[in-house]
Design an enzyme around this catalytic site. Structure first.
Site, PDB file in Angstrom:
ATOM      1  N   SER A   7      71.085  50.689 -15.300  1.00  0.00           N
ATOM      2  CA  SER A   7      70.409  50.437 -16.567  1.00  0.00           C
ATOM      3  C   SER A   7      71.403  49.900 -17.589  1.00  0.00           C
ATOM      4  CB  SER A   7      69.797  51.734 -17.091  1.00  0.00           C
ATOM      5  OG  SER A   7      70.816  52.650 -17.480  1.00  0.00           O
ATOM      6  N   ASP A   8      70.886  49.245 -18.622  1.00  0.00           N
ATOM      7  CA  ASP A   8      71.720  48.989 -19.788  1.00  0.00           C
ATOM      8  C   ASP A   8      71.800  50.306 -20.565  1.00  0.00           C
ATOM      9  OD1 ASP A   8      73.303  47.755 -21.668  1.00  0.00           O
ATOM     10  OD2 ASP A   8      71.965  46.052 -21.962  1.00  0.00           O
ATOM     11  N   LEU A   9      72.756  50.381 -21.466  1.00  0.00           N
ATOM     12  CA  LEU A   9      73.057  51.640 -22.136  1.00  0.00           C
ATOM     13  C   LEU A   9      71.829  52.194 -22.870  1.00  0.00           C
ATOM     14  CD1 LEU A   9      75.216  53.731 -22.854  1.00  0.00           C
ATOM     15  CD2 LEU A   9      75.816  52.339 -24.827  1.00  0.00           C
TER      16      LEU A   9
END
Length: 786
Positions: free
Chosen positions: A319-321
Site C-alpha cells: 500500500s501507499d502510506l
C-alpha cells in the site's frame, strides 16, 4: 590501515551475531542456503504464528528505530518494542532525513553511520526474534537515495527530458548502489504515473505525459536498481509507483478520483507498469485514488487479475502510506480498521506501508475468519521470497567503510552533472543570444532560484552539507572565474511578497552586458510546514512569511502562474533593454506566455539536482549543446487543460479567447545547431516479433556539433475504436558533427502497435500513419502503411 582493521573487526562481530541467530534453528530448512527458496518459504511459514506472519507484511516508519549518540548508533527502545510486540519484518525510510522526519545534519546519519545503524537493526532483529528473520529495509529513491550524504540527481521530469534511457539506467545503478551500501534493500521508484494534469502537486516525480517514454524510463530504472543479481550487495528491489492512474486526478487534487474507462486504463495508464513488471520489477505500490469507485488499495482487478494472473508478477504489492486506513476514513468503503485490512488483503494486497493498516486489525480479521490463512500465507510468502532472493538470511550486514568510500564519490557527482546537462531544454533563443560569450565583461545573475540550494533539488531530498550543491550562481562563477564581473541580486522570493529588492536587481541589470534570471518554483520543505500522516504537506494560504514551496506532494495548484513578485521582476528587467536569459527551475509546467513573447532566451531545467549549476553554466556558455526535449506539454492557460499531445481523435475547435494548442508541445527542444530529415522508408519487419521498420536520414546542417532526438509517432486509421491522433512509438538520441549525416533505423514490435479494442482484447488492426520529426508538433517526414 588501522581504521580498516577496526571496521573489519566490527563487521565480523555483526556476522557472528547472524550466526548466533541461526544456531537457534540451525537444522531448519529455512536456514539452509542450499535448499530451494520455495522449500525455505514453506518451512518458515509452518513455524510462524499468525502474529509473526502479519509482522512480516507490516512496514512501520523506520527513522525512530535508531538512536544516535555522537559517532555511535544503536537500536532505539521504539524498535525493541516494535519488534517484540508487532514482530516487525520490514521498515520504511529508516535513513530518510527531512523536515517531516525531523532528522537534520546534526541528528541524522551520514553514510558510514547509516550502515552502522542498519547493521545494528539487523543484528538485534536476528538475535532477539524467535525465528531470526532479517529486516527488509525500504528507502525513498526517486532521484537519489533520500538520505544524508547521498548523491542528488535531477527529479524524474528532468530524467525523462534526457530522452536517454541508457544514461538513466546508469544513474539508477548508482542510486541502488548507494542505498544498498548503507543497508537498504528496496528503492521506492520509479514513479510511472501518466501526468496529464499539471496542476497536480506531484508532476515533478513523473516522467511526463506519454506512456511510451514513461515505459522506457521505467524499464531503465528497474534494470539499474535491480541489476542481474540481487545478492550482489550493490542492487536493490524496485518498487513501482503508483498502481494505478494516479497522475490525472480531477481538479488536480492529490489522491483525488480519476475518470477513466477500463479500455483507456489498459491502453494508456497501465502499459508503463506492465513494461516495468516485464523487466523484472519485484514490488508494486498501490495508489491513493479510486478508479470508477474502486480504491486502488483494494482493487482485485488490478491486484489479482492483471498483476498476478495476466502479467505473471513475481514480487509483492504494498500500500501507499496509510492507504489501507483510507479505505474507511477517506473512501468510506469499510466500516472500521479490521474491515479495511480484510478488504485490502482479500483483494490481493500483500503488504502494508504504515504499520497500522494491517497489524492488530489483520490479526483480528484472520482470527475472526474474515481472512483465510491461505490468503495471509500467500502474502507473507511473497515478501519472504524477496528476502531469500536477496540473500539476507546469509548476508544481512553491510560494510560501513564501503559506504563511506563509495556514497557520493567523484564518479557519482560527475554522473549527476551529466544527467543534469542532458535534461536541460532550450525553449527559446531569439537571435542566437545563447551561448553567451565567456569574455563577457559584466553579467547580472538574478532571481530567487539563482543561489538557493534547496529550491534546486525537488521534493524527496535530504538535508545537504555545505558545498554539496552547485547553484546557478556558483556554476557561473566556477565557469568564468575572475575575468568577468558577476553581480548577484535575489530580486524577490518565489511566493512571498512582503519584501523584495527588485529595484536593486534592475540596477544591476542596467550595469551588466546581459542578465541571467533564475525563476520558477520550489519543492523545498521547511521546518515550519505541517505534514499529514502520509508525509504530504498541509498548504497554508497565509502566514507571516510564506515559504517558497509551491510544488511537491500536497501543493496542488489552481493556476499555473509564477507566484509572488516573479513576473514583476521579469517585466522590470525586460525594460532595461539588456539581453535577458530566463532559466527556469521548477517542478511542473508554468505559464510562460509573457516570457515566450518578450524574453530573449528560455532554458528549462526542472529541478536539476546537485550538479544543476554546473550543467546550466555549461549550456549558457556553449560548453554543452542542449539536447533535452520536453516530456510534457506547456499549456497557455489552465482553461485549455487537458492539453497533452496524444489526445483522442476528435474535432478540436479553438476557444473564443484563443487556440487549443499548447505553448510548447511534447518532444520540443531547441539546439545551438540545426538538423534536416530525409529519406523516409517504412516497411514491415522481417523479425519473428513482426512490427514495422522505419528508416530515415538526419543531417547536422548547422555550425556546431549537437545531439538530435528523432521521434517516431504513429496514428491509427480505420481502427475499431477511437485512438489518439499521435502516439510516440520510438526515439533515439544521436550525436552529429557539423555536416554529418547518419542513417537511422527504428524498429517497433507488433506488440507495441496493438489496440485494446471494444471487446477488451489486444489486437493489431487498421492502417498506420507513420510520422518522424524533432517533436510531436514538428513532423518532418510521414508515410502510410497498410
Amino acid at each position: 590501515m588501522k581504521k580498516i582493521i577496526v571496521y573489519s573487526i566490527l563487521f565480523l562481530s555483526f556476522f557472528s551475531g547472524s550466526l548466533s541467530a541461526q544456531k537457534k534453528n540451525k537444522d531448519a530448512v529455512y536456514q539452509n542456503p542450499k535448499a530451494s527458496t520455495e522449500k525455505r518459504i514453506a518451512d518458515l511459514l509452518l513455524r510462524m504464528t499468525v502474529e509473526e506472519k502479519v509482522g512480516q507484511i507490516s512496514t512501520p516508519l523506520g527513522w525512530p528505530m535508531y538512536e544516535k549518540t555522537g559517532n555511535t548508533v544503536a537500536v532505539s527502545e521504539a524498535f525493541k518494542k516494535t519488534l517484540k510486540e508487532e514482530f516487525t519484518g520490514m521498515l520504511w525510510a529508516t535513513l530518510r532525513a527531512d523536515p517531516w522526519t525531523k532528522k537534520t545534519l546534526l541528528n541524522g546519519l551520514n553514510p558510514e553511520l547509516a550502515a552502522k545503524a542498519t547493521n545494528a537493526i539487523q543484528k538485534y532483529a536476528m538475535e532477539q526474534s524467535r525465528l531470526g528473520i532479517p529486516i527488509l529495509l525500504a528507502e525513498e529513491c526517486p532521484h537519489g537515495h533520500m538520505a544524508i550524504g547521498a548523491t542528488v540527481f535531477p527529479t524524474s521530469l528532468g530524467q525523462a527530458s534526457t530522452w536517454n534511457p541508457m544514461l538513466i539506467e546508469k544513474m539508477a545503478a548508482a542510486i541502488g548502489e548507494e542505498t544498498r551500501l548503507q543497508g537498504g534493500h528496496i528503492g521506492y521508484g520509479p514513479v510511472l504515473d501518466l501526468a496529464r494534469e499539471p496542476r497536480w502537486s506531484r508532476v515533478e516525480e513523473t516522467y511526463g505525459e506519454d506512456p511510451w517514454l514513461i515505459s522506457k524510463m521505467g524499464v531503465a530504472m528497474v534494470k539499474g536498481f535491480q541489476g542481474t543479481d540481487l545478492k550482489s550487495g550493490y542492487n536493490v528491489v524496485s518498487t513501482l509507483k503508483h498502481f494505478a492512474a494516479y497522475g490525472a486526478p480531477e481538479g488536480g487534487h492529490n489522491g483525488g478520483s480519476i475518470s477513466v474507462g477500463l479500455r483507456g486504463l489498459n491502453q494508456f495508464y497501465l502499459p508503463p507498469i506492465k513494461a516495468a513488471v516485464d523487466a523484472g520489477a519485484l514490488s508494486v505500490m498501490t495508489a491513493y485514488n479510486s478508479i470508477d469507485g474502486i480504491p486502488c488499495t483494494a482493487n482485485p482487478y488490478l491486484l489479482k487479475e492483471l498483476l498476478i494472473k495476466e502479467w505473471k508478477f513475481k514480487g509483492f504489492s504494498i500500500s501507499d502510506l496509510g492507504s489501507i486506513s483510507g479505505l474507511y476514513n477517506n473512501h468510506y468503503v469499510a466500516a472500521n480498521a479490521e474491515g479495511a485490512a480484510a478488504l485490502a488483503i482479500n483483494a490481493g494486497l500483500d503488504a502494508d506501508l504504515s504499520g497500522y493498516g494491517f497489524g492488530k486489525s489483520l490479526v483480528s480479521a484472520v482470527k475472526s475468519g474474515k481472512v483465510q490463512q491461505a490468503v495471509l500465507d500467500t502474502a507473507v510468502s511473497r515478501v519472504l521470497r524477496v528476502k531469500f532472493s536477496m540473500g539476507l538470511f546469509e548476508k544481512p550486514f553491510v560494510d560501513p567503510s564501503e559506504a563511506l568510500a563509495k556514497v557520493r564519490n567523484a564518479e557519482k557527482v560527475n554522473l549527476a552533472a551529466q544527467v543534469a546537462r542532458e535534461s536541460l531544454i532550450l525553449l527559446k533563443n531569439k537571435n542566437a543570444v545563447l551561448p553567451l560569450n565567456k569574455n563577457i565583461k559584466k553579467l547580472a545573475v538574478i532571481g530567487p532560484n539563482a543561489d538557493n540550494v534547496y529550491n534546486q533539488l525537488g521534493d524527496y531530498t535530504a538535508p545537504q552539507d555545505q558545498g554539496n550543491v552547485i547553484t546557478v550562481l556558483q556554476g557561473i562563477k566556477n565557469k568564468l572565474g575572475n575575468a568577468t564581473q558577476i553581480m548577484y541580486a535575489k530580486g524577490c522570493d518565489v511566493r512571498d511578497t512582503s519584501s523584495n529588492d527588485i529595484e536593486a536587481a534592475v540596477a544591476l541589470a542596467r550595469e551588466a552586458d546581459a542578465a541571467v534570471v533564475v525563476l520558477g518554483g520550489s519543492s523545498a520543505r521547511d521546518f515550519k510546514t505541517e505534514y499529514q500522516e502520509s508525509g504530504a504537506a498541509n498548504v497554508k494560504q497565509s502566514e507571516e512569511k510564506l515559504s517558497d514551496m509551491e510544488s511537491g506532494e500536497g501543493f496542488d495548484r489552481s493556476t499555473l502562474d509564477m507566484l509572488g513578485n516573479q513576473m514583476k521582476l521579469l517585466s522590470e528587467l525586460k525594460k532595461t533593454g539588456k539581453p535577458i536569459i530566463l532559466v527556469l527551475i521548477m517542478g511542473r509546467p508554468l505559464n510562460l506566455n509573457y516570457a515566450a513573447e518578450n524574453i530573449d532566451a528560455i532554458l528549462n531545467a526542472w529541478y536539476p539536482g546537485q550538479g544543476g549549476g554546473t550543467a546550466i553554466a555549461d549550456v549558457l556558455f556553449g560548453d554543452y549543446n542542449p539536447s533535452g526535449r520536453l516530456p510534457i506539454s506547456f499549456p497557455k492557460s489552465v482553461g485549455q487543460l487537458p492539453v497533452y499531445y496524444n489526445v483522442m481523435a476528435s474535432l478540436r475547435r479553438p476557444y473564443l479567447e484563443g487556440d487549443a494548442k499548447p505553448l510548447y508541445s511534447f518532444g520540443f527542444g531547441l539546439s545551438y545547431t540545426t538538423f534536416k530529415y530525409s529519406g523516409l522508408k517504412v516497411g514491415k519487419s522481417n523479425t519473428a516479433a513482426g512490427g514495422i521498420t522505419v528508416e530515415f536520414d538526419v543531417k547536422n546542417t548547422g555550425n556546431v556539433a549537437g545531439e538530435e532526438v528523432p521521434q517516431l509517432y504513429i496514428g491509427h486509421k480505420n481502427a475499431s475504436v477511437v485512438m489518439p491522433v499521435q502516439e510516440l512509438k520510438g526515439f533515439t538520441k544521436v550525436l552529429l558533427k557539423v555536416g554529418e549525416k547518419k542513417h537511422l533505423t527504428i524498429n517497433v514490435k507488433a506488440e507495441d502497435l496493438k489496440i485494446y479494442n471494444a471487446a477488451m482484447q489486444w489486437v493489431n488492426e487498421g492502417e498506420l500513419n507513420i510520422m518522424v520529426g524533432p517533436s510531436s508538433d514538428d513532423i518532418a517526414l510521414s508515410a502510410q502503411l497498410k
